[in-house]
Design a protein around this motif. Structure first.
Motif, PDB file in Angstrom:
ATOM      1  N   LEU A  33      -2.960   7.160  -3.627  1.00  0.00           N
ATOM      2  CA  LEU A  33      -4.106   6.276  -3.433  1.00  0.00           C
ATOM      3  C   LEU A  33      -3.719   4.843  -3.797  1.00  0.00           C
ATOM      4  CD1 LEU A  33      -7.113   5.910  -2.781  1.00  0.00           C
ATOM      5  CD2 LEU A  33      -7.566   6.336  -5.210  1.00  0.00           C
ATOM      6  N   GLY A  34      -2.941   4.687  -4.852  1.00  0.00           N
ATOM      7  CA  GLY A  34      -2.466   3.364  -5.247  1.00  0.00           C
ATOM      8  C   GLY A  34      -1.584   2.730  -4.199  1.00  0.00           C
ATOM      9  N   PHE A  35      -0.725   3.527  -3.580  1.00  0.00           N
ATOM     10  CA  PHE A  35       0.140   3.019  -2.507  1.00  0.00           C
ATOM     11  C   PHE A  35      -0.695   2.518  -1.337  1.00  0.00           C
ATOM     12  CE2 PHE A  35       2.442   3.758   1.470  1.00  0.00           C
ATOM     13  CZ  PHE A  35       3.535   2.924   1.273  1.00  0.00           C
ATOM     14  N   VAL A  36      -1.694   3.294  -0.965  1.00  0.00           N
ATOM     15  CA  VAL A  36      -2.574   2.901   0.136  1.00  0.00           C
ATOM     16  C   VAL A  36      -3.335   1.628  -0.241  1.00  0.00           C
ATOM     17  CG1 VAL A  36      -4.599   3.598   1.479  1.00  0.00           C
ATOM     18  CG2 VAL A  36      -2.786   5.251   1.015  1.00  0.00           C
ATOM     19  N   ALA A  37      -3.776   1.560  -1.489  1.00  0.00           N
ATOM     20  CA  ALA A  37      -4.528   0.387  -1.950  1.00  0.00           C
ATOM     21  C   ALA A  37      -3.662  -0.866  -1.923  1.00  0.00           C
ATOM     22  CB  ALA A  37      -5.063   0.631  -3.351  1.00  0.00           C
ATOM     23  N   GLN A  38      -2.410  -0.753  -2.347  1.00  0.00           N
ATOM     24  CA  GLN A  38      -1.521  -1.918  -2.321  1.00  0.00           C
ATOM     25  C   GLN A  38      -1.285  -2.387  -0.896  1.00  0.00           C
ATOM     26  OE1 GLN A  38       1.934  -0.807  -4.673  1.00  0.00           O
ATOM     27  NE2 GLN A  38       1.275  -2.257  -6.232  1.00  0.00           N
ATOM     28  N   ALA A  40      -3.367  -2.270   1.353  1.00  0.00           N
ATOM     29  CA  ALA A  40      -4.620  -2.900   1.784  1.00  0.00           C
ATOM     30  C   ALA A  40      -4.864  -4.221   1.062  1.00  0.00           C
ATOM     31  CB  ALA A  40      -5.785  -1.953   1.557  1.00  0.00           C
ATOM     32  N   GLY A  41      -3.949  -4.598   0.166  1.00  0.00           N
ATOM     33  CA  GLY A  41      -4.064  -5.897  -0.485  1.00  0.00           C
ATOM     34  C   GLY A  41      -4.577  -5.876  -1.909  1.00  0.00           C
ATOM     35  N   VAL A  42      -4.749  -4.693  -2.503  1.00  0.00           N
ATOM     36  CA  VAL A  42      -5.192  -4.613  -3.892  1.00  0.00           C
ATOM     37  C   VAL A  42      -4.035  -5.015  -4.802  1.00  0.00           C
ATOM     38  CG1 VAL A  42      -6.015  -3.037  -5.697  1.00  0.00           C
ATOM     39  CG2 VAL A  42      -6.885  -2.832  -3.378  1.00  0.00           C
ATOM     40  N   ARG A  43      -4.343  -5.785  -5.842  1.00  0.00           N
ATOM     41  CA  ARG A  43      -3.314  -6.254  -6.773  1.00  0.00           C
ATOM     42  C   ARG A  43      -2.575  -5.086  -7.428  1.00  0.00           C
ATOM     43  NH1 ARG A  43      -7.838  -8.639  -8.542  1.00  0.00           N
ATOM     44  NH2 ARG A  43      -7.660  -7.552 -10.518  1.00  0.00           N
ATOM     45  N   PRO A  44      -1.264  -5.192  -7.562  1.00  0.00           N
ATOM     46  CA  PRO A  44      -0.478  -4.116  -8.170  1.00  0.00           C
ATOM     47  C   PRO A  44      -0.904  -3.788  -9.601  1.00  0.00           C
ATOM     48  CG  PRO A  44       0.971  -5.662  -7.062  1.00  0.00           C
ATOM     49  CD  PRO A  44      -0.396  -6.263  -7.035  1.00  0.00           C
ATOM     50  N   GLY A  45      -1.332  -4.784 -10.367  1.00  0.00           N
ATOM     51  CA  GLY A  45      -1.761  -4.531 -11.741  1.00  0.00           C
ATOM     52  C   GLY A  45      -2.953  -3.597 -11.804  1.00  0.00           C
ATOM     53  N   LEU A  46      -3.856  -3.722 -10.859  1.00  0.00           N
ATOM     54  CA  LEU A  46      -5.028  -2.849 -10.809  1.00  0.00           C
ATOM     55  C   LEU A  46      -4.618  -1.428 -10.448  1.00  0.00           C
ATOM     56  CD1 LEU A  46      -8.093  -2.931 -11.143  1.00  0.00           C
ATOM     57  CD2 LEU A  46      -8.255  -3.325  -8.705  1.00  0.00           C
ATOM     58  N   VAL A  79      -5.377  -0.381  10.697  1.00  0.00           N
ATOM     59  CA  VAL A  79      -4.418  -0.153   9.622  1.00  0.00           C
ATOM     60  C   VAL A  79      -4.375  -1.422   8.780  1.00  0.00           C
ATOM     61  CG1 VAL A  79      -2.025   0.329   9.049  1.00  0.00           C
ATOM     62  CG2 VAL A  79      -3.066   1.418  11.028  1.00  0.00           C
ATOM     63  N   ALA A  80      -4.736  -1.281   7.495  1.00  0.00           N
ATOM     64  CA  ALA A  80      -4.741  -2.443   6.614  1.00  0.00           C
ATOM     65  C   ALA A  80      -3.323  -2.740   6.144  1.00  0.00           C
ATOM     66  CB  ALA A  80      -5.637  -2.178   5.409  1.00  0.00           C
ATOM     67  N   ILE A  81      -2.941  -3.996   6.246  1.00  0.00           N
ATOM     68  CA  ILE A  81      -1.655  -4.436   5.722  1.00  0.00           C
ATOM     69  C   ILE A  81      -1.934  -5.558   4.733  1.00  0.00           C
ATOM     70  CG2 ILE A  81      -0.335  -3.778   7.767  1.00  0.00           C
ATOM     71  CD1 ILE A  81      -0.369  -6.743   8.572  1.00  0.00           C
ATOM     72  N   ARG A  82      -0.961  -5.864   3.901  1.00  0.00           N
ATOM     73  CA  ARG A  82      -1.160  -6.926   2.922  1.00  0.00           C
ATOM     74  C   ARG A  82      -1.328  -8.250   3.676  1.00  0.00           C
ATOM     75  NH1 ARG A  82      -0.411  -7.692  -2.377  1.00  0.00           N
ATOM     76  NH2 ARG A  82       0.406  -5.608  -2.646  1.00  0.00           N
ATOM     77  N   PRO A  83      -2.523  -8.875   3.574  1.00  0.00           N
ATOM     78  CA  PRO A  83      -2.760 -10.088   4.350  1.00  0.00           C
ATOM     79  C   PRO A  83      -2.170 -11.353   3.725  1.00  0.00           C
ATOM     80  CG  PRO A  83      -4.713  -9.482   3.144  1.00  0.00           C
ATOM     81  CD  PRO A  83      -3.699  -8.391   2.915  1.00  0.00           C
TER      82      PRO A  83
END
Length: 90
Positions: A33-38, A40-46, A79-83
Motif C-alpha cells: 500500500l505504501g508503494f502504491v501511495a508513493q 501516487a505522490g504521497v510523501r515517503p515519510g508518511l 494510473v497515478a504517477i508522482r506528479p
C-alpha cells in the motif's frame, strides 16, 4: 511492480483495522500500500509511518486514513504517477 489494490482491498483493510487494530494487517500488505501511495505522490515519510511498528497505533491509523483518502481520489482508469519532483512538475 504492478499493484492490484482495489477499493475492496482497501475497504477490507480499513474494516480489519477498525475491528482488530492496525497491527492485524500484514506488514507486506502495508508495504505494498505504501508503494502504491508513493507512486501516487504521497510523501515517503508518511509511508514510513504506516509501516513503522514502533510508531503509536493512532499515528499509523491516521497515516492509513490519509493515504487511502489520496488513493480514493484517483479514478480506477487512471494510473497515478508522482506528479512533482523537487517541487516542480516533472
Amino acid at each position: 511492480m504492478t499493484s492490484h489494490f482495489t477499493h475492496q482491498h482497501i475497504e477490507s483493510m480499513a474494516w480489519t483495522i477498525d475491528r482488530q487494530g492496525i497491527d492485524a494487517i500484514p506488514a507486506s500488505a502495508l508495504r505494498e500500500l505504501g508503494f502504491v501511495a508513493q507512486s501516487a505522490g504521497v510523501r515517503p515519510g508518511l509511508v514510513d509511518l504506516l509501516v513503522d511498528h514502533s510508531a503509536p497505533a493512532v499515528v499509523r491509523n491516521r497515516a492509513f486514513g490519509f493515504i487511502t483518502s489520496v488513493l480514493g481520489r484517483t479514478p480506477g482508469n487512471i494510473v497515478a504517477i508522482r506528479p512533482l519532483k523537487d517541487g516542480v512538475i516533472a
